[in-house]
Design a protein around this motif. Structure first.
Motif, PDB file in Angstrom:
ATOM      1  N   GLN A 282       0.860  -1.184   0.000  1.00 46.80           N
ATOM      2  CA  GLN A 282       0.000   0.000   0.000  1.00 46.80           C
ATOM      3  C   GLN A 282       0.896   1.233   0.000  1.00 46.80           C
ATOM      4  O   GLN A 282       1.797   1.338   0.839  1.00 46.80           O
ATOM      5  N   GLY A 283       0.651   2.135  -0.894  1.00 49.11           N
ATOM      6  CA  GLY A 283       1.459   3.358  -0.962  1.00 49.11           C
ATOM      7  C   GLY A 283       2.368   3.366  -2.173  1.00 49.11           C
ATOM      8  O   GLY A 283       2.564   2.348  -2.841  1.00 49.11           O
ATOM      9  N   ARG A 284       2.943   4.530  -2.422  1.00 52.58           N
ATOM     10  CA  ARG A 284       3.693   4.755  -3.664  1.00 52.58           C
ATOM     11  C   ARG A 284       5.196   4.842  -3.440  1.00 52.58           C
ATOM     12  O   ARG A 284       5.939   5.107  -4.368  1.00 52.58           O
ATOM     13  N   SER A 285       5.639   4.620  -2.225  1.00 55.56           N
ATOM     14  CA  SER A 285       7.041   4.931  -1.949  1.00 55.56           C
ATOM     15  C   SER A 285       8.015   3.923  -2.550  1.00 55.56           C
ATOM     16  O   SER A 285       9.206   4.180  -2.588  1.00 55.56           O
ATOM     17  N   MET A 286       7.512   2.769  -3.024  1.00 49.24           N
ATOM     18  CA  MET A 286       8.422   1.793  -3.628  1.00 49.24           C
ATOM     19  C   MET A 286       8.297   1.756  -5.151  1.00 49.24           C
ATOM     20  O   MET A 286       8.792   0.838  -5.795  1.00 49.24           O
TER      21      MET A 286
ATOM     22  N   VAL B 282       7.452  -1.750   3.727  1.00 47.39           N
ATOM     23  CA  VAL B 282       8.262  -2.372   2.676  1.00 47.39           C
ATOM     24  C   VAL B 282       9.220  -1.310   2.175  1.00 47.39           C
ATOM     25  O   VAL B 282       8.795  -0.274   1.665  1.00 47.39           O
ATOM     26  N   LYS B 283      10.521  -1.550   2.375  1.00 48.83           N
ATOM     27  CA  LYS B 283      11.543  -0.569   1.972  1.00 48.83           C
ATOM     28  C   LYS B 283      12.778  -1.324   1.495  1.00 48.83           C
ATOM     29  O   LYS B 283      12.929  -2.525   1.717  1.00 48.83           O
TER      30      LYS B 283
ATOM     31  N   CYS C 161      11.463  10.370  -3.589  1.00 46.40           N
ATOM     32  CA  CYS C 161      10.841  11.698  -3.594  1.00 46.40           C
ATOM     33  C   CYS C 161       9.532  11.675  -2.795  1.00 46.40           C
ATOM     34  O   CYS C 161       9.059  12.701  -2.335  1.00 46.40           O
ATOM     35  N   GLU C 162       8.929  10.484  -2.690  1.00 47.74           N
ATOM     36  CA  GLU C 162       7.628  10.390  -2.026  1.00 47.74           C
ATOM     37  C   GLU C 162       7.645   9.338  -0.921  1.00 47.74           C
ATOM     38  O   GLU C 162       6.667   8.632  -0.712  1.00 47.74           O
ATOM     39  N   SER C 163       8.754   9.183  -0.262  1.00 49.61           N
ATOM     40  CA  SER C 163       8.850   8.127   0.735  1.00 49.61           C
ATOM     41  C   SER C 163       9.157   8.694   2.113  1.00 49.61           C
ATOM     42  O   SER C 163       9.943   9.631   2.258  1.00 49.61           O
ATOM     43  N   THR C 164       8.501   8.106   3.096  1.00 47.10           N
ATOM     44  CA  THR C 164       8.839   8.385   4.487  1.00 47.10           C
ATOM     45  C   THR C 164       9.589   7.164   4.994  1.00 47.10           C
ATOM     46  O   THR C 164       9.047   6.068   5.025  1.00 47.10           O
TER      47      THR C 164
END
Lengths: 159, 126
Positions: free
Chosen positions: B38-42, B83-84, B102-105
């Motif tokens: 879930q999310g765009r950071s990857m 997930v990183k 650019c969009e990851s915490t």
């Protein structure tokens, strides 16, 4: 082909738990006002719960109305305290950076106590703790805007 | 080397592979875990809604390596699973970062995490 069909059926019948590719988006928009609004709701609902009086007589309809109203007040207090906690945790874990900790060494303690107060407000009907939570959120407001070098953002409440 | 499609810097690591019959069998034997992203950071490696298989015992005998995509526990929000990708390792602490940084915490915010918060290695799509 068979493997693909099998995986499709597994996905359909057995939903997977969620792992966050956590992202707050590139907008960088944070504001402690969200926590303040939820906290105001917690204070308000705590007052309403404490002020609500049970019916003097044994009228079943009046008692049902009383229980229904009390249940709703409690449910809203619970929800709003949880949302306040989430907003506080987002600020703590996502907005604040190590350099802010150097600037405000008690930052972790401040957020930890604020989050604990949210929990207290969920567990208890305690106006003192609700008001302490409001004070804690005000402190977060001041620190937050100080990190942005903005001293002209006033603290205000909607209620 | 994977080039981000989002205009960020190049990313280190190799694309993860699709699930094969062996990995599926391992999942059936509960030796793999299935997680939904879930999310765009990857991005661009993992897209929201992608499902992946995680090997929870991948690091029993070998240590995590730079470039591995891992499932990790958030250091401050213990209920949250992340997930990183591992970007660097120092003093048994792992610096995690999203491919779409650019969009990851990630560890840039919550610092490097200790090894016991790494819960497994992402080994394939599902």
């Amino acid at each position: 082909m068979v493997l693909r069909q099998l995986k499709k059926q597994i996905k359909h019948w057995f939903p997977a738990p969620v792992a966050q590719a956590h992202c707050d988006g590139p907008c960088g928009v944070y504001d402690p006002a969200a926590a303040r609004i939820y906290t105001e709701a917690v204070v308000s609902m705590t007052r309403k719960i404490l002020d609500l009086q049970p019916p003097a007589d044994q009228n079943p309809q009046a008692m049902a109305t009383y229980l229904n109203t009390m249940s709703r007040f409690i449910q809203i207090k619970e929800e709003q305290a949880q949302k306040a906690k989430e907003e506080i945790l987002i600020l703590w874990t996502d907005y604040f950076k190590p350099q802010h900790l150097e600037q405000f060494p008690d930052l972790h303690d401040m957020f930890w106590k604020a989050a604990k107060l949210c929990s207290s407000c969920k567990v208890e009907v305690n106006l003192q703790h609700a008001e302490e939570l409001m004070t804690a959120v005000q402190g977060i407001h001041q620190v937050f805007w100080a990190t942005k070098n903005r001293t002209n953002v006033p603290w205000y409440k909607a209620s | 080397m994977v080039q981000s499609q989002l205009g960020c810097l190049p990313l280190k690591g190799v694309p993860i592979v699709d699930c094969n019959i062996w990995q599926l069998a391992m999942w059936c034997c509960r030796r793999r875990q299935r997680w939904q992203v879930q999310g765009r950071s990857m991005l661009p490696t993992l897209h929201p809604g992608d499902q992946v298989l995680v090997h929870p015992d991948a690091y029993q005998d070998t240590a995590p390596e730079v470039g591995d995509i891992v499932l990790a526990q958030h250091p401050y929000r213990c209920e949250l699973r992340l997930v990183k990708r591992i970007i660097s390792i120092a003093d048994d602490c792992y610096f995690l970062q999203g491919d779409n940084f650019c969009e990851s915490t990630d560890s840039r915010t919550f610092q490097a995490i200790p090894g016991d918060l790494i819960l497994g290695k992402v080994i394939s799509f599902f």
